[in-house]
Write an enzyme that holds these catalytic residues in place. Sequence first.
Site, short mmCIF file in Angstrom:
data_model
loop_
_atom_site.label_atom_id
_atom_site.label_comp_id
_atom_site.label_asym_id
_atom_site.label_seq_id
_atom_site.Cartn_x
_atom_site.Cartn_y
_atom_site.Cartn_z
N HIS A 173 0.81 -1.23 0.00
CA HIS A 173 0.00 0.00 0.00
C HIS A 173 0.84 1.27 0.00
O HIS A 173 0.30 2.36 -0.18
CB HIS A 173 -0.94 -0.01 1.21
CG HIS A 173 -2.02 -1.03 1.07
ND1 HIS A 173 -3.30 -0.73 0.66
CD2 HIS A 173 -2.00 -2.38 1.21
CE1 HIS A 173 -4.01 -1.83 0.58
NE2 HIS A 173 -3.24 -2.85 0.92
N ASP A 380 3.20 9.54 -0.95
CA ASP A 380 2.05 8.74 -0.51
C ASP A 380 1.84 7.62 -1.51
O ASP A 380 1.86 7.87 -2.72
CB ASP A 380 0.80 9.64 -0.48
CG ASP A 380 -0.12 9.29 0.66
OD1 ASP A 380 -0.10 8.12 1.09
OD2 ASP A 380 -0.87 10.17 1.12
N ASP A 691 21.04 -22.55 -23.09
CA ASP A 691 20.39 -21.55 -22.24
C ASP A 691 20.03 -20.25 -22.95
O ASP A 691 19.30 -19.44 -22.39
CB ASP A 691 21.29 -21.21 -21.04
CG ASP A 691 22.48 -20.37 -21.46
OD1 ASP A 691 23.14 -20.75 -22.44
OD2 ASP A 691 22.71 -19.32 -20.84
#
Length: 742
Positions: A173, A380, A691
């Site tokens: 969050h 924020d 690979d």
Amino acid sequence: MNSDFELANKRVVIASNRLPINVSSKQGLLNITPSVGGLATGLSSFHQGNEGLWVGWPGMNPGNAEKKQELEKTLHDKYNCFPVYLTSTDLKKYYQGFSNRTLWPLFHYFSTYTIYDSSEWSVYKKVNQMFCDRLLEVTRPGDIIWIHDYHLLLLPQMLRREIPDATIGFFLHIPFPSMEIFRYLPWREEILEGILGADLIGFHTYDYTRHFLSCTLRILGKEQVYGQLTVDNRTVKVDTFPMGIDARRFSAAASSPDVINERKLLGKRLKTEKIILSVDRLDFTKGIPERLKAFERFLDKYTQWHGKITYVMLCVPSRTKVREYQLLKSEIDELVGKINGRFDTPGWLPILYMYRSLPFKQLVSLYSSADLALVTPLRDGMNLVAKEFIASQVNNPVGALVLSETAGAASELGEAIIVNPNDINMMAEAIAEGLSVSGEDKKSWIESMSKRIEKYDIFKWTEDFLNQLCQVKDRQELNRQFFLSDKKQSEMHSDYENAGKRLLLLDYDGTLVPLAGKPEQAKPDSEIYDLLSMLTKNPKNTVVVISGRDCNTLSEWLGGTGVNMVAEHGTWIRETGKPEWQLTSGDLTAEWKENIYPLLEMFSVRTPGSFIEEKSYALVWHYRKAEPELGNLRSKELADALHDMVSGTGLQVLRGRKVVEVKPAGVNKGKATLQWLEKYDDWDFILAAGDDWTDEDIFSVLPDWAWSIKVGFGPFTRARFVLDSTNKARRVLQSLGNIGTQ
Ligand code: GDG
């Protein structure tokens, strides 16, 4: 719940630090109130409509067994919640400590506030383990476990170890910081590995997603393709989900009779022309002092507003036991006192400061009465207040929003007046603009933002996250079919055993030995040397190492093992027992190298850590030691530039694993493989392992029944099977070698 996501019939078990309710004890009686905070308010609406469970700290520890039982029954029967009890030491070290003095400041870019304390880290690990134990008690097979936020970063991996096939989602969050900040953490590897225990990892914004992927690449060396990583043979998806709110709850409340009444009371009390509003938890990330200074500057400059506005500043107490928060509280108290002292007049108080939490209806009444909302955090994750304010604008005239560019919400709410929260002048001007903007403009801004908020509300957000989580599980199931399982390996063993003529085509770097920092460090160790020698001793086997390496290196390193060798991606060949290397094609030239070399040199200078390797008929630019993101970027640029240079010259450009190579067209590992395939028409066992992209040429010329194995990460391959490490590739070859000796 009004969603129809695929797993609607499955139980969703949420785990977060706090439960959505807060329990306290008043004169021996339990007092239960809703928790305040973005995560709790956001997810409560979802939880109430879902039959799932919620595991978290209830806010108190009842002490004796009888009280515990009473509390647990109430929590379970009324709220579908299961408590994790924390001791005062846990709270001090895990919550106030590692969570809020280390992770919270660091992830919000306040690195100077960040404390690194290993005893707090130990308790953080212990509490994550307590959450894991509790979840193991209450979950059942088939549940979806959805872990939230920075308090529980280790929990996904802890659970994964206990329930390997669990469905685990993780959502952060708060911001995920850039690599430059995240790398400060002494426990950065453990934290990343902890999160990677989840199947789906979600962030609010694309920037946070990007930062996380950059950290997993640069710290753990994990490459991603379209946000997908492979962790222990498991596909993990990383994606962006900007969290929504229960928009209808706010718009409905704003037009309800109770709130209309509240608004009237507020109007009578404030007796002001315009209301400016801010709502925050009292936290240093929210930029409250900076905002107060901007408000003061606004009052200094725009005296015409004196007496006509009131700034209602609601601050909800938060983390009151942490020292930085206590200091911040004093700073805010002083600033409010100073500003009110400077400007108030009989009958007018510029700032109405409330340091408490208000009931929902009063909060909505404030949102819907405000002419201007100031949401100006320094950082924020998202900021739900901005969205709640917009959803509450059901009256005419509507309000305006000043929003900080460093809030996650800014990436969705572009119509707001966007500010830099550190620029006091800019914010003062934004306040003036927000108060004078025309009703029509405000209406059209709010309408656009409301539509977006309604469309991607908390239910849609949840549905989207859970649906993607299902899809990742499906993809994992699909990918599992490609992993060379034990069952497939026994099939391979019996094919090998029954075969009279076996061909083993093996790439070297990244397949038999891990990629090393410098190419010369990848010398064969005794295990690989013995393994190859053992395989070649068996007369039924033809073993060919097909490599991009030059002839001298291969001769020196592998000459004694008895393998056949192909060098420079198919340019040279040396058969077992023969001393000479031979060209695979007659018309190769090398004069072109002097034209290409300067370009590679320029890229080497611009990309620290990269270097050029010169082979007889090829030039290679290596970037395995360069900073990975820069290396990837430069390799694309270089490949583009080379493509332009070589077109029509009979040369080709190859992008291998951490290399860009230029060499004559018509030479590749596939062509070299064909030469071996055509030697006999009765091979009855073929195995190829490689690979990188150059090995795809080998896989593409093999018959369908051959055992082709891609080693390492990569969902896109022509090989039939995948193994996730050189170590596993060695074990498979070892098991074949052992068959010959039994
Ligand atoms: C974290 C991230 C992210 C506030 N005062 C009252 C009250 N609230 C409610 C608001 C809102 C919530 O608290 C605050 O949410 P934010 O999103 O603004 O901020 P954080 O608490 O820091 O939340 C944040 C969020 O998680 C979600 O992911 O957006 O970035 O830091 O819902 O309504 N509620 C009531 N009375 C109050 O006085 N009833």
